[in-house]
Design a protein around this motif. Structure first.
Motif, short mmCIF file in Angstrom:
data_model
loop_
_atom_site.label_atom_id
_atom_site.label_comp_id
_atom_site.label_asym_id
_atom_site.label_seq_id
_atom_site.Cartn_x
_atom_site.Cartn_y
_atom_site.Cartn_z
N GLY A 261 0.93 -1.19 0.15
CA GLY A 261 -0.08 0.00 0.03
C GLY A 261 0.88 1.42 -0.05
O GLY A 261 1.51 1.65 1.06
N ALA A 262 0.79 1.96 -1.09
CA ALA A 262 1.65 3.36 -1.20
C ALA A 262 0.73 4.32 -1.73
O ALA A 262 1.45 5.31 -1.94
CB ALA A 262 2.89 2.99 -2.31
N ALA A 263 -0.44 4.01 -1.70
CA ALA A 263 -1.40 5.18 -2.27
C ALA A 263 -1.48 6.24 -1.14
O ALA A 263 -2.83 6.60 -0.75
CB ALA A 263 -2.58 4.54 -2.60
N PHE A 264 -0.64 6.72 -0.29
CA PHE A 264 -0.76 7.79 0.81
C PHE A 264 0.59 8.82 0.37
O PHE A 264 1.40 8.39 -0.12
CB PHE A 264 -0.55 7.20 2.24
N SER A 265 0.33 10.02 0.80
CA SER A 265 1.19 11.11 0.65
C SER A 265 2.30 10.89 1.67
O SER A 265 2.19 10.11 2.59
CB SER A 265 0.49 12.20 1.06
N LYS A 266 3.24 11.95 1.31
CA LYS A 266 4.50 11.86 2.12
C LYS A 266 4.24 12.24 3.66
O LYS A 266 4.75 11.72 4.54
CB LYS A 266 5.28 13.07 1.72
N GLU A 267 2.91 13.01 3.75
CA GLU A 267 2.79 13.65 5.16
C GLU A 267 2.30 12.46 5.90
O GLU A 267 2.47 12.38 7.05
CB GLU A 267 1.70 14.65 4.94
N VAL A 268 1.27 11.75 5.32
CA VAL A 268 0.68 10.40 5.92
C VAL A 268 1.99 9.54 6.39
O VAL A 268 2.01 8.82 7.34
CB VAL A 268 -0.25 9.76 5.06
N PHE A 269 2.83 9.31 5.55
CA PHE A 269 3.72 8.29 5.75
C PHE A 269 4.78 8.62 7.06
O PHE A 269 4.90 8.11 7.85
CB PHE A 269 4.57 7.91 4.66
#
Length: 340
Positions: free
Chosen positions: A95-103
């Motif tokens: 799952g890589a469908a999140f932004s830099k901020e979320v990560f």
């Protein structure tokens, strides 16, 4: 050319997140999923039980030593939940469908929890050092107010340090060299966090060196004065037992964290091969194992927690017995009414 490999002096911010998904086979993903699911579930259950035993017993929760142990258990619960959810989603389900901020927010949560766990262990080391080196002044020096203040400072400090990448100290904002192990994380920040962890470990080892040395002196004293039995001797035995218990916790901590910290330090000075990055992913699950083993050590070594656990189990058995007997009693009552 491998698109996941970039020059050592270049920024990796533009590299695809899939480059950090190092598990290449289904067997590896299943293994990681099983390990995280098993260790994470057991960790949450066991540490929740420790928290319940501490805060449901008035005599235990008033003691600063167990407040620090409670903080350790809370940190391990949060670390397990955040780590398992983010780690499995990233490496197993890709799952890589999140932004830099979320990560970075997820990474900050993991760093906060694990740093708070280590810092809580440092506070227990200092608490035991004061208790065993200055027993007559312990209650004056280590009050509940000071214990709560120390815990507040601990959690705020850990949260502040862990949130620095989210606040701007990352390789995208600074256009600097990124870590090989964590997306968006600045290499200098990783080095600073490692220094922070190593300082904590060094302080813990130093404090426990003195604690165990004094504990050994107390054991020799008790063996020499076996005929003297009193409140001071009882307190001394409890201090020695708790010091040995927390020393076991420290030993497990070092064994579980050494591979991860070793690979992180190595990544700062040299390039990691794909094999070593996979090894790092599997070694990361040892951190969950450490959090899972700690409560078991408490239950086996702490007489107060063990006694509280026995009371809880005894009460549970009585409630279960009453529940099982109530349908029979109700059935007997109904049959007597029908006969009448």
């Amino acid at each position: 050319m491998d698109t996941c490999r970039v020059p050592a002096n270049a920024s990796k911010c533009s590299v695809n997140m899939e480059c950090f998904m190092v598990l290449s086979t289904q067997a590896q993903k299943i293994s990681i999923g099983i390990l995280c699911g098993l260790f994470g579930t057991m960790c949450v259950f066991e540490n929740s039980l420790v928290l319940y035993l501490i805060f449901s017993s008035p005599g235990i929760r008033k003691k600063p030593s167990y407040l620090f142990i409670g903080s350790l258990a809370l940190a391990d619960i949060l670390a397990s939940i955040i780590f398992v959810c983010s780690f499995v989603n990233f490496h197993v389900f890709n799952g890589a469908a999140f932004s830099k901020e979320v990560f970075l927010l997820q990474l900050g949560g993991v760093n906060t929890s694990f740093s708070a766990s280590l810092s809580s262990l440092l506070l227990t080391a200092l608490d035991r050092y004061i208790s065993i080196s200055r027993p007559s002044e312990y209650k004056l020096l280590m009050t509940r107010k000071r214990a709560w203040t120390a815990l507040a400072v601990l959690w705020v400090t850990c949260a502040t340090i862990a949130s620095l990448p989210l606040l701007g100290w990352n390789c995208c904002v600074l256009d600097s060299v990124c870590s090989e192990l964590f997306p968006f994380v600045d290499d200098n920040y990783e080095s600073g966090w490692l220094c922070f962890v190593m300082v904590l470990l060094g302080c813990i080892v130093y404090a426990y060196g003195h604690v165990l040395w004094r504990a050994r002196q107390h054991v020799a004293y008790m063996e020499k004065h076996q005929a003297q039995v009193g409140k001071q001797n009882t307190r001394m035995r409890m201090d020695v037992m708790l010091a040995k218990t927390l020393a076991m916790v420290l030993a497990v901590l070092i064994l579980c964290w050494s591979p991860v910290l070793g690979l992180m330090i190595y990544s700062i000075f040299a390039r990691l091969s794909d094999h070593l990055r996979k090894v790092f992913a599997f070694c990361s699950t040892l951190c969950l194992l450490n959090s899972m083993v700690n409560p078991i050590i408490y239950a086996l070594r702490s007489k107060e927690l063990f006694s509280s656990l026995r009371r809880v189990l005894s009460h549970f058995r009585k409630q279960l017995k009453v529940t099982e007997e109530s349908p029979e009693a109700e059935s007997t009552h109904k049959s007597s009414v029908i006969e009448t």
